[in-house]
Design an enzyme around this catalytic site. Structure first.
Site, mmCIF file in Angstrom:
data_model
loop_
_atom_site.group_PDB
_atom_site.id
_atom_site.type_symbol
_atom_site.label_atom_id
_atom_site.label_comp_id
_atom_site.label_asym_id
_atom_site.label_seq_id
_atom_site.Cartn_x
_atom_site.Cartn_y
_atom_site.Cartn_z
ATOM 1 C CB SER A 150 -0.895 -0.078 1.245
ATOM 2 O OG SER A 150 -0.231 0.255 2.446
ATOM 3 C CB CYS A 151 0.068 4.588 -1.127
ATOM 4 S SG CYS A 151 0.155 4.207 -2.928
ATOM 5 C CG ASP A 152 -0.367 3.920 5.755
ATOM 6 O OD1 ASP A 152 0.648 4.670 6.068
ATOM 7 O OD2 ASP A 152 -1.344 3.719 6.525
#
Length: 372
Positions: A321-323
């Site tokens: 994910s982009c987290d």
């Protein structure tokens, strides 16, 4: 207590056939865990806590073995009902229930449930009259990995009053229950709880309350990194105590993690790599929003290994994910990896995929039943 572990060749075969990420479940290992518990504590009536892993193959195997089930919501009740599991084989063990859950319990024929407050008694009496209820007592245990007594359980000095109140509302005050907390590392917590419960049973009977059941909850440990918990030895000590002190009641338990954690592997693949601050970073197609959600929700340190030989160095494993929170392992020893290389996580079956999400649009891992 052994753990299910795929070979490199079998993991690669499954990845070729199904793609990754994968949750791979050994129902044979589920059966082995169930039978070990039966063998070590023969008098125990087992209620599998399905919140730990509600995979249909696990529920079906345990149904076939004769297990009962611990449910906490209308969703769990309806899932079991869909598998033709009757309410007689369920205990509604959430001390604070929803009205929807109580209506589902009534419809399914569930008559056994726990409580820890007068408010809960009032709700049960309204929606499931004549239910058999067990008062949940708070057990002090700050050593548990997850201390459930922070949220649930009445103080021991209030238990008799609560049982009496349940009787006045037409319910059958039939038992006492407790939960030592998740991933108990020794039998000491259970033995202390048994002292409390024995005293409460005697007091209850002095007050005209016939206690028939004692539910010892969950807490039996699964194999874990950096822990030396011997589940079989803990069971032996529990069995000795109940044989010596609880011949006059029926004993129940609600194992969850113990039953499913060691029966599941996660297969994940490298989707990217780079150097950051002099260290190798490997980006995987599964992360903490997927199969490794237990890192956030269950305090679990996943045992992850690369299925590749070579000189090892410290690396970081990150999810897709982009987290930036999505770090599966900040430090792990592994060989030099390339895109497409596989990694395997063992003892990953409890509170993992069950709390996964589709955050950032990533699909949930596919579940595969391992054919032994």
């Amino acid at each position: 207590m052994n753990s299910f572990k795929l070979t490199k060749e079998n993991a690669q075969m499954l990845a070729n056939q199904y793609g990754t990420p994968l949750e791979v479940i050994s129902v044979r290992h589920i059966e082995a865990n169930y039978r070990l518990l039966q063998e070590r504590i023969p008098r125990l009536k087992i209620y599998y806590a399905i919140k730990a892993n509600p995979a249909t193959c696990i529920l079906q195997k345990l149904k076939d073995l004769g297990s009962n089930f611990d449910v906490a919501s209308d969703g769990e009740i309806e899932k079991l009902a869909g598998l033709n599991i009757s309410g007689e084989r369920m205990i509604y063990a959430n001390p604070v229930k929803t009205v929807r859950g109580l209506k589902a319990a009534q419809k399914a024929g569930i008559r056994r449930m726990t409580f820890d407050s007068k408010t809960e008694v009032d709700k049960i009496a309204e929606y499931v009259p004549n239910a058999e209820v067990l008062a949940r007592v708070k057990i002090d245990n700050s050593d548990a990995v997850v201390d459930l007594n922070i949220k649930f359980g009445a103080e021991r000095q209030h238990i008799i009053e609560l049982l009496k109140y349940a009787q006045t509302k037409g319910l059958k005050a039939a038992g006492i229950c407790f939960h030592v907390g998740s991933q108990a590392l020794s039998a000491d917590d259970y033995l202390r709880a048994f002292d409390v419960v024995r005293n409460l049973i005697d007091k209850a009977r002095q007050n005209g309350i016939d206690i028939k059941y004692v539910d010892i909850g969950g807490g039996l440990p699964a194999p874990a990194l950096n822990e030396n918990a011997d589940a079989a030895e803990i069971m032996a000590q529990i069995n000795k105590c109940i044989e010596e002190n609880f011949a006059d009641v029926e004993l129940w338990a609600e194992p969850g993690r113990y039953m499913c954690a060691s029966a599941v592997n996660i297969v994940t693949a490298v989707i990217g790599k780079q150097k950051r601050s002099g260290r190798d970073w490997y980006y995987l197609d599964d992360g903490i929003y997927g199969s490794f959600s237990g890192k956030l929700f269950d305090h679990w340190d996943y045992d992850i290994m690369a299925l590749k030989e070579g000189e090892k160095s410290v690396a970081t494993l990150a999810g897709p994910s982009c987290d930036s929170l999505d770090i599966v392992k900040s430090q792990v020893l592994c060989p030099q990896l390339e895109t497409g290389d596989l990694l395997l996580a063992v003892n990953a079956g409890a509170y993992s995929r069950v709390s996964a999400t589709t955050f950032n649009g990533f699909s949930l891992p596919q579940t595969v039943v391992w054919k032994e």
